[in-house]
Motif scaffolding. Structure first.
Motif, PDB file in Angstrom:
ATOM      1  N   ALA A  85       1.367  75.309  76.173  1.00 14.02           N
ATOM      2  CA  ALA A  85       2.292  74.336  75.584  1.00 14.02           C
ATOM      3  C   ALA A  85       3.725  74.781  75.820  1.00 14.02           C
ATOM      4  O   ALA A  85       3.996  75.975  75.930  1.00 14.02           O
ATOM      5  CB  ALA A  85       2.044  74.201  74.082  1.00 14.02           C
ATOM      6  N   ILE A  86       4.603  73.798  75.891  1.00 16.73           N
ATOM      7  CA  ILE A  86       6.042  74.061  75.956  1.00 16.73           C
ATOM      8  C   ILE A  86       6.711  73.075  75.006  1.00 16.73           C
ATOM      9  O   ILE A  86       6.473  71.872  75.088  1.00 16.73           O
ATOM     10  CB  ILE A  86       6.604  73.874  77.382  1.00 16.73           C
ATOM     11  N   LYS A  87       7.524  73.613  74.101  1.00 18.38           N
ATOM     12  CA  LYS A  87       8.276  72.774  73.167  1.00 18.38           C
ATOM     13  C   LYS A  87       9.758  73.020  73.411  1.00 18.38           C
ATOM     14  O   LYS A  87      10.176  74.175  73.516  1.00 18.38           O
ATOM     15  CB  LYS A  87       7.913  73.101  71.727  1.00 18.38           C
ATOM     16  N   VAL A  88      10.517  71.941  73.505  1.00 21.35           N
ATOM     17  CA  VAL A  88      11.940  72.026  73.820  1.00 21.35           C
ATOM     18  C   VAL A  88      12.756  71.330  72.744  1.00 21.35           C
ATOM     19  O   VAL A  88      12.424  70.217  72.330  1.00 21.35           O
ATOM     20  CB  VAL A  88      12.242  71.375  75.189  1.00 21.35           C
ATOM     21  N   VAL A  89      13.825  71.990  72.305  1.00 19.57           N
ATOM     22  CA  VAL A  89      14.822  71.396  71.418  1.00 19.57           C
ATOM     23  C   VAL A  89      16.181  71.764  71.995  1.00 19.57           C
ATOM     24  O   VAL A  89      16.581  72.935  71.970  1.00 19.57           O
ATOM     25  CB  VAL A  89      14.699  71.920  69.972  1.00 19.57           C
ATOM     26  N   GLN A  90      16.823  70.791  72.598  1.00 17.44           N
ATOM     27  CA  GLN A  90      18.129  70.962  73.231  1.00 17.44           C
ATOM     28  C   GLN A  90      18.101  72.143  74.212  1.00 17.44           C
ATOM     29  O   GLN A  90      17.424  72.058  75.227  1.00 17.44           O
ATOM     30  CB  GLN A  90      19.226  71.080  72.181  1.00 17.44           C
ATOM     31  N   SER A  91      18.809  73.247  73.916  1.00 16.46           N
ATOM     32  CA  SER A  91      18.900  74.358  74.867  1.00 16.46           C
ATOM     33  C   SER A  91      17.950  75.512  74.545  1.00 16.46           C
ATOM     34  O   SER A  91      18.065  76.593  75.131  1.00 16.46           O
ATOM     35  CB  SER A  91      20.328  74.900  74.919  1.00 16.46           C
ATOM     36  N   ALA A 106      13.693  76.695  73.783  1.00 17.60           N
ATOM     37  CA  ALA A 106      12.314  76.269  74.019  1.00 17.60           C
ATOM     38  C   ALA A 106      11.366  77.404  73.674  1.00 17.60           C
ATOM     39  O   ALA A 106      11.750  78.580  73.639  1.00 17.60           O
ATOM     40  CB  ALA A 106      12.126  75.861  75.481  1.00 17.60           C
ATOM     41  N   LEU A 107      10.122  77.032  73.446  1.00 17.79           N
ATOM     42  CA  LEU A 107       9.052  77.982  73.192  1.00 17.79           C
ATOM     43  C   LEU A 107       7.887  77.630  74.107  1.00 17.79           C
ATOM     44  O   LEU A 107       7.425  76.490  74.114  1.00 17.79           O
ATOM     45  CB  LEU A 107       8.594  77.923  71.733  1.00 17.79           C
ATOM     46  N   ALA A 108       7.452  78.621  74.885  1.00 10.78           N
ATOM     47  CA  ALA A 108       6.279  78.434  75.745  1.00 10.78           C
ATOM     48  C   ALA A 108       5.141  79.277  75.187  1.00 10.78           C
ATOM     49  O   ALA A 108       5.327  80.457  74.870  1.00 10.78           O
ATOM     50  CB  ALA A 108       6.588  78.853  77.178  1.00 10.78           C
ATOM     51  N   GLU A 109       3.991  78.658  75.056  1.00  9.68           N
ATOM     52  CA  GLU A 109       2.779  79.353  74.645  1.00  9.68           C
ATOM     53  C   GLU A 109       1.923  79.494  75.901  1.00  9.68           C
ATOM     54  O   GLU A 109       1.591  78.495  76.545  1.00  9.68           O
ATOM     55  CB  GLU A 109       2.035  78.559  73.574  1.00  9.68           C
ATOM     56  N   VAL A 110       1.605  80.746  76.264  1.00  6.54           N
ATOM     57  CA  VAL A 110       0.859  80.995  77.492  1.00  6.54           C
ATOM     58  C   VAL A 110      -0.261  81.993  77.235  1.00  6.54           C
ATOM     59  O   VAL A 110      -0.254  82.719  76.237  1.00  6.54           O
ATOM     60  CB  VAL A 110       1.769  81.529  78.638  1.00  6.54           C
ATOM     61  N   LYS A 111      -1.211  82.008  78.157  1.00 11.37           N
ATOM     62  CA  LYS A 111      -2.260  83.031  78.165  1.00 11.37           C
ATOM     63  C   LYS A 111      -2.207  83.738  79.509  1.00 11.37           C
ATOM     64  O   LYS A 111      -2.024  83.097  80.547  1.00 11.37           O
ATOM     65  CB  LYS A 111      -3.634  82.410  77.955  1.00 11.37           C
ATOM     66  N   VAL A 112      -2.359  85.060  79.462  1.00 13.61           N
ATOM     67  CA  VAL A 112      -2.374  85.862  80.675  1.00 13.61           C
ATOM     68  C   VAL A 112      -3.600  86.766  80.630  1.00 13.61           C
ATOM     69  O   VAL A 112      -3.760  87.576  79.712  1.00 13.61           O
ATOM     70  CB  VAL A 112      -1.091  86.720  80.816  1.00 13.61           C
TER      71      VAL A 112
END
Length: 126
Positions: free
Chosen positions: A80-86, A88-94
Motif C-alpha cells: 500500500a501507498i498512502k499520500v497526503v500532500q508532500s 507518504a507512507l509505503a507498506e512493503v514486504k521484503v
C-alpha cells in the motif's frame, strides 16, 4: 500540486527502481538516491530490537553478500501507498535470505524527489 495518483506512481517507481533493486543487488549507490541523509531505521529482527543510522545500514549492505549473489530467493512487494500532500507512507514486504520483513517506509517529497525519511521493519513469520 501533484495528484495522489501521480505521487503513488512516482513512489512505486522509486521503490522498484532504487529501493528493491538496491537491496537485491547490494548497490548502495542506488539506495543513497532514495534515502534522506538523516534517515533512521528501527524495528525488530529475529525478535531483537533494531536501530541504525543510515550510515550504519549502508555500511552493512556494502559488507554483506547481496541477495543476488547469494542465489537465495528475493522478493519485494508493495502492499500500500498512502499520500497526503508532500508526505507518504509505503507498506512493503521484503523476502531475503531467511528473513521476511514487513516494513513501513515514510516518504517526504523534498526538492521534487520522493525520499525515505524513516524506515521501520519487523521480521515476521512467513
Amino acid at each position: 500540486m501533484e495528484s495522489q495518483q501521480t505521487a503513488k506512481i512516482a513512489i512505486s517507481q522509486v521503490l522498484k527502481d532504487y529501493y528493491f533493486k538496491g537491496i537485491y543487488e547490494g548497490d548502495t549507490s542506488l539506495l543513497i538516491e532514495v534515502y534522506h541523509p538523516g534517515t533512521l531505521l528501527f524495528g525488530d529482527v529475529k525478535g531483537e530490537p533494531y536501530a541504525k543510522t543510515l550510515a550504519a545500514y549502508l555500511a552493512g549492505v556494502a559488507q554483506r553478500q547481496s541477495p543476488r549473489d547469494s542465489g537465495k530467493p528475493f522478493k519485494g512487494d508493495i502492499l500500500a501507498i498512502k499520500v497526503v500532500q508532500s508526505i507518504a507512507l509505503a507498506e512493503v514486504k521484503v523476502k531475503m535470505y531467511e528473513f521476511n520483513y514487513h516494513e513501513f517506509l515514510s516518504f517526504h517529497k523534498i526538492e521534487g524527489k520522493w525520499l525515505i525519511v524513516n524506515k521501520m521493519i519487523a521480521d515476521v513469520k512467513p
